[in-house]
Design a protein around this motif. Structure first.
Motif, PDB file in Angstrom:
ATOM      1  N   ASP A   1       2.041   6.824  -6.670  1.00  0.00           N
ATOM      2  CA  ASP A   1       0.950   7.720  -7.068  1.00  0.00           C
ATOM      3  C   ASP A   1       1.282   9.194  -6.965  1.00  0.00           C
ATOM      4  O   ASP A   1       1.295  10.109  -8.016  1.00  0.00           O
TER       5      ASP A   1
ATOM      6  N   TYR B   1      -9.401   2.025   2.714  1.00  0.00           N
ATOM      7  CA  TYR B   1      -8.372   2.264   1.841  1.00  0.00           C
ATOM      8  C   TYR B   1      -8.464   1.160   0.711  1.00  0.00           C
ATOM      9  O   TYR B   1      -8.738  -0.025   0.958  1.00  0.00           O
TER      10      TYR B   1
ATOM     11  N   VAL C   1       2.664   2.009  -3.207  1.00  0.00           N
ATOM     12  CA  VAL C   1       1.762   2.263  -4.487  1.00  0.00           C
ATOM     13  C   VAL C   1       1.403   3.724  -4.036  1.00  0.00           C
ATOM     14  O   VAL C   1       1.345   4.724  -4.942  1.00  0.00           O
ATOM     15  N   MET C   2       1.065   4.327  -2.993  1.00  0.00           N
ATOM     16  CA  MET C   2       0.799   5.674  -2.697  1.00  0.00           C
ATOM     17  C   MET C   2       1.870   6.484  -2.819  1.00  0.00           C
ATOM     18  O   MET C   2       1.539   7.580  -3.496  1.00  0.00           O
TER      19      MET C   2
ATOM     20  N   LYS D   1      -8.234   5.848  -2.507  1.00  0.00           N
ATOM     21  CA  LYS D   1      -8.118   4.945  -3.631  1.00  0.00           C
ATOM     22  C   LYS D   1      -6.521   4.928  -4.407  1.00  0.00           C
ATOM     23  O   LYS D   1      -6.317   6.078  -5.103  1.00  0.00           O
ATOM     24  N   SER D   2      -5.960   4.002  -4.122  1.00  0.00           N
ATOM     25  CA  SER D   2      -4.392   3.847  -4.443  1.00  0.00           C
ATOM     26  C   SER D   2      -4.254   3.282  -6.046  1.00  0.00           C
ATOM     27  O   SER D   2      -5.224   2.680  -6.403  1.00  0.00           O
TER      28      SER D   2
ATOM     29  N   GLY E   1       0.738  -1.178   0.101  1.00  0.00           N
ATOM     30  CA  GLY E   1       0.020   0.107   0.074  1.00  0.00           C
ATOM     31  C   GLY E   1       0.693   1.056  -0.025  1.00  0.00           C
ATOM     32  O   GLY E   1       0.537   2.041  -0.941  1.00  0.00           O
TER      33      GLY E   1
ATOM     34  N   SER F   1      -5.332  -3.361   1.948  1.00  0.00           N
ATOM     35  CA  SER F   1      -4.265  -3.889   2.429  1.00  0.00           C
ATOM     36  C   SER F   1      -3.951  -4.041   4.041  1.00  0.00           C
ATOM     37  O   SER F   1      -4.210  -2.993   4.688  1.00  0.00           O
TER      38      SER F   1
ATOM     39  N   GLU G   1      -7.660  -0.506  -2.996  1.00  0.00           N
ATOM     40  CA  GLU G   1      -6.499  -0.620  -4.192  1.00  0.00           C
ATOM     41  C   GLU G   1      -7.376  -0.909  -5.296  1.00  0.00           C
ATOM     42  O   GLU G   1      -6.545  -0.655  -6.428  1.00  0.00           O
TER      43      GLU G   1
END
Lengths: 681, 681
Positions: free
Chosen positions: A319, B216, A315-316, B244-245, A312, B161, B218
């Motif tokens: 982004d 959270y 990914v963030m 929303k990643s 997680g 996650s 994904e």
């Protein structure tokens, strides 16, 4: 002016010292006594003989010679005490912790002025009043906590506000930032933030002086001093970041020109910071995050490898970095194959590299080393928290070791502020600096990746016809007549549509033949020409010239008719507004309705170099329109930049100009013509 | 489907339990045993008889009937164990903590499918695999820490996650958020985030169910389910916020239409959230800050009073609130006079109210009560740190008391994370929730103040000529011919320029007279009309019609000439793109070069109500141009909105449409005409 006695005093006296460390005079003495100060320390208190084990005098006159005095006494006692110290004790530095001065009213203000005059007269430094004091490796003369270990080469913190200084320190220290000096300037009656920056510049020593200067500024008193010293510090390899609080209300002051109304004094701050190379931050959190990023080796590119044990946050972070223009490049299949053998099954090696929740310290170490060797990577981010099953001591030790041995910056996100609290504390104790949230680090890295070093200052005075221009504008006040404005443009060498003032039909025909079609015809005389139907656009035949002349000359109060070349093409603008202390803000953007509705403008402080002018033009959202888009020819950015520089040169020549507006400038390709000009002196 | 047995089981078995609490099976058993669970607890381990003092069986078949099973065993053992539990032990809830499934490859993927099928067949809930578990006031079946006290009415947290779930909890708990349930759905083979939201909606009980749901996410697997349940929850008084990643790469897929290329799947997420009323956050920090704001009483307006003991943070908070559109209104002189008598000399009562560093708990209390009574104030922010001289216990107690007794929300900024650590811990222990940084709170308040409740869904199918439209588009594939597109517009009742296809000079003259000037003339036949000089704009005389006809008909491959009304005025656009799972994204904006260069568009998911269409139009940066600016008439927003709604109705009628582009629509006032239409089926 900052004296050596403020920085490295041989003797310190705390005036108004107390046994009670819940009082400023008690805590200040406590901090100096228990800090690194090695010189003579004295206390002054009329009622006690020995405070906190420090030799105590009943009054200032009994003191020996004192380099630095710290005052924690009522406001009304400060002036006589300072006078006595400066005159009798050869004191060259005074830190006034006491509050109750200009914030109370005119009497306090008067006392402040007296203090400042005394200090100036005796060539002493006065810090405060209403401040928390000064800290550096030699002494920690503050009445607050925390008092961190002050380390040469650490960050410098300079703050207008004492409490904010404390809160920034708390936030920064808990993340692992280290400091070499802290200056709280309080009401800054003699020494302001800009003076401290000047001092840091003038005394700069490589390896010892701070490489990073963080500032919290409530008002900029000496913008040009800040500009000069910030540029020079950056030239020496330093970096500066600042919060400037107190954003003025836009449009608070009335402006005569169209563009002027869009500019406010906060934009002047913005422009100053950009010109000086100071990174502007919006909050304590952003400032300390920037400080933490700058405590790493320099990031030289935009390509980041992320090594994480949890998907997680990786990914963030991807982004925020990708949407902001940085890259988290996918590693090639071959590279990934090399790495995959080292990791557990199911680990992802594509970047972000996910070593899984079960990933070990050894695997982390291999991944970091692997990325440090990659040519396609400029910086590494490690994300490592804990689900609370076992200790992170080994992984955090690996991060510290790799930070010490790798060439690239390794930024650390430690999200487990509860589960891994002890390990994080140890990480910081061992010199680590970390980020709690990937988004905060991501934004700080973006700020860093967008950093552009300040442009070299240019020589000025390149305008032709300087004497004639000075003569033309001499002694003019208020709004300048448009014919004077056009004359000025001609002298400056800025194109503008040619025009003729005529009063007969025959003259109209001659003018049209001379100027060429298309033409604009305007009545001369009435104030609001459009309202009386006094402006005709796009006149393209001699017949139309004749007809329109007849109609225009018949309008009430008509004194004649202006026949003018009609410009076509894209509309752009250049605007100028003078901001007291800062000088002139120069703005450029699309003209006409675009600028009014979409506010797509860029601005900087004069004088403007060609590089800066081009940078502004290229930063416009509508830059593609200027380049030419959808088959429509744009405007030469070189020509546009040249006009901006001419306006800048004019402002150097005639600084009395308050506002100026070339709006619109119209044209295509290399032709750019100022259709209207407004100048206010 | 979420069963009662997952939420409130009478019996729990931990399969793969361990004595070692550094292992998931050990920690999970530990957490359930030491939590609030009051039913029968059992462990399964082939090698031990009594683990952590809990009755332990050698294998699953020896277990009694079990409501909820927690699996911490190797991935390859999970399917047979689940089968045995569901078939023999009447188990209705299974939480699979184990990792090693689809993230490992096809074998893991196959095992996941088998698990999901088994659970579906037995109407049992399956959570995971690869998750940290589930917590609520009845039981805390997770293998991680922290395990907070779960309180009815507290926030719900639902996470894709597991690790991110832990990190969000750590950040949230340390700020004082309280939780009523935590769901970590892991690989979500049966139960995904959207299913949990459905469950929270369907079982909603006022006073007991969470009022705030943080997510959270994904990947959004069931957008329509999320939309429906989020709207209904909001209708019941709940609030939802989510990260929303995994923002998709814009332009990753090729799009046929012009506007389509500007839309990506992340915009679909954005549009979905806006339509559903879910506040979108970018990071863990933003999510927990939003959760903390929502833990206060509802903020009903934009006017904030700031009470502070330190100037700086008050100014920075004022900056962020004012620039974002909230207000920190200056209090009237009369109000200030009332307050001033209560405070020390030098205190500022203008708002921010600065009670000075020496301000007492009693003064703070008076200020809070004073602001709570003011009609001109909607919410209160208290900023209170510490320079480290004395304790803040009294002031923090006052804040908690006033939060309990005042009507307005009182948000608390506690910046002294080092100096006031103990007092802050106590503040949180007593139920307080705080923000460390004023900028973080400021942005969360702005997010809250901009919140717009979702628009009611409308009935669809209002288009005239529905049968004819369906017939016209039946069985069409790929790009639709423009004449079919124009026929469609006619059926929909969308204006478009009228045209005639002609092949003689006489027909050209007749067509011109019928259609009226100005006209556009285009050659019919050649593909790239502009390149061969085959398009003439702005034809305004019969003579020009004649001349242009002769020239156009002479172009190579000319089959005829199209004579078409020429539209003038402002250009706008409407675009459509289908996003798998989400349905159609509808976008609107300025047309032509504006949209291309300045990307000033707004978008939402179909179907679109009139309210939503107007909201989109009014949110455009260039809205002032649509309203009419600088003397130029704009376009009726009502008419623009009507066309948007007609397009939306069309999409409901013919969902096979993949992309659609009305670009530009041109006109002034109530006249708005689609000059070009592109449709892809």
């Amino acid at each position: 002016m900052i004296t050596l006695q403020l920085i490295n005093p041989k003797s310190i006296a705390v005036i108004g010292a107390s046994e009670n460390i819940e009082k400023p005079g008690g805590k200040a003495l406590y901090n100096v006594k228990n800090g690194t100060f090695e010189g003579g320390l004295y206390a002054v208190n009329p009622k006690h003989e020995n405070i906190q084990g420090v030799q105590t005098f009943r009054n200032v006159s009994e003191l020996p010679q004192i380099d630095l005095a710290i005052l924690a006494i009522p406001a009304n006692l400060c002036v006589p005490v300072i006078k006595s110290l400066l005159e009798e004790k050869n004191t060259k530095a005074v830190v006034v912790l006491s509050a109750g001065f200009s914030e109370m009213g005119p009497i306090g203000k008067k006392m402040e002025k007296e203090m400042a005059l005394l200090a100036d007269k005796h060539q002493a430094t006065l810090i405060g009043p209403n401040c928390i004091g000064v800290m550096n490796p030699y002494h920690q003369s503050v009445f607050v906590s925390p008092v961190p270990k002050m380390e040469w080469g650490g960050t410098a913190l300079v703050s207008s506000s004492g409490a904010t200084c404390v809160f920034i320190l708390e936030s920064a220290l808990s993340k692992g930032l280290t400091f070499s000096s802290v200056f709280s300037v309080g009401n800054a009656v003699q020494t302001c933030v800009e003076d401290v920056v000047e001092y840091l510049n003038e005394t700069y020593e490589e390896g010892k002086s701070p490489q990073t200067i963080l500032m919290y500024i409530e008002s900029i008193k000496k913008p040009q001093l800040l500009l000069k010293n910030a540029r020079e510090l950056i030239g020496k390899g330093c970096r500066l970041a600042a919060v400037k609080s107190g954003i003025s209300d836009a449009g608070g002051r009335a402006a005569a020109s169209h563009t002027g109304a869009m500019l406010n004094s906060d934009m002047a701050v913005d422009a100053l910071f950009r010109k000086a190379g100071i990174v502007r931050c919006n909050s304590r959190g952003e400032l300390t995050a920037m400080g933490a990023v700058l405590q790493h080796p320099k990031l030289t590119g935009k390509r980041i490898a992320i090594i994480t044990h949890a998907g997680g946050p990786g990914v963030m972070l991807t982004d925020v970095l990708s949407t902001g223009g940085m890259k988290v490049p996918r590693l090639s299949d071959e590279l990934m194959r090399n790495l995959r053998d080292e990791l557990f099954e199911g680990a992802s090696t594509a970047n972000p590299i996910d070593i899984l929740a079960t990933g070990t310290a050894e695997q982390l170490e291999k991944c970091i080393r692997f990325c440090d060797r990659l040519e396609s990577i400029d910086g590494i981010v490690v994300i490592f928290g804990s689900p609370g099953l076992f200790s992170n001591i080994d992984t955090y030790r690996v991060i510290r070791e790799q930070q010490n041995s790798c060439l690239k910056p390794i930024y650390t996100i430690l999200p487990s502020i509860l589960n891994a609290k002890e390990e994080m504390d140890q990480f910081v104790d061992e010199g680590g600096v970390f980020f709690e949230d990937e988004f905060v680090l991501g934004n700080a890295l973006l700020n860093e990746s967008r950093y552009v070093a300040p442009v070299e200052e240019k020589e000025t005075g390149k305008l032709k016809n300087e004497k004639k221009i000075k003569a033309l504008l001499k002694d003019r006040k208020g709004l300048i007549d448009s014919h004077v404005g056009f004359e000025l443009l001609d002298l400056m060498g800025v194109s503008r549509p040619r025009n003729k003032f005529i009063s007969t039909e025959e003259e109209a025909i001659n003018a049209a033949q001379e100027l060429g079609f298309p033409l604009v015809m305007k009545v001369v005389g009435p104030a609001h020409k459009s309202d009386v139907g006094g402006v005709v656009l796009d006149v393209v035949t001699l017949e139309a010239v004749r007809e329109n002349f007849k109609r225009l000359i018949g309008i009430k109060n008509a004194a004649g008719v202006e026949v003018c070349q009609m410009e076509r093409g894209l509309e752009v603008l250049i605007g100028v507004k003078k901001e007291p202390g800062f000088g002139h803000i120069i703005t450029c953007g699309l003209g006409g309705i675009f600028v009014e509705i979409l506010k797509d403008i860029q601005y900087t402080l004069a004088p403007v170099t060609r590089t800066e002018a081009l940078r502004m033009i290229r930063s416009l959202k509508s830059y593609k329109l200027i380049q030419g888009a959808r088959g429509k020819e744009g405007i030469s950015e070189e020509v546009f930049a040249e006009v901006i520089c001419k306006v800048s040169d004019l402002l150097v020549l005639v600084p009395e100009i308050e506002e100026m507006d070339l709006n619109p400038l119209m044209g295509r390709g290399h032709h750019l013509s100022a259709v209207d000009v407004v100048i206010k002196m």
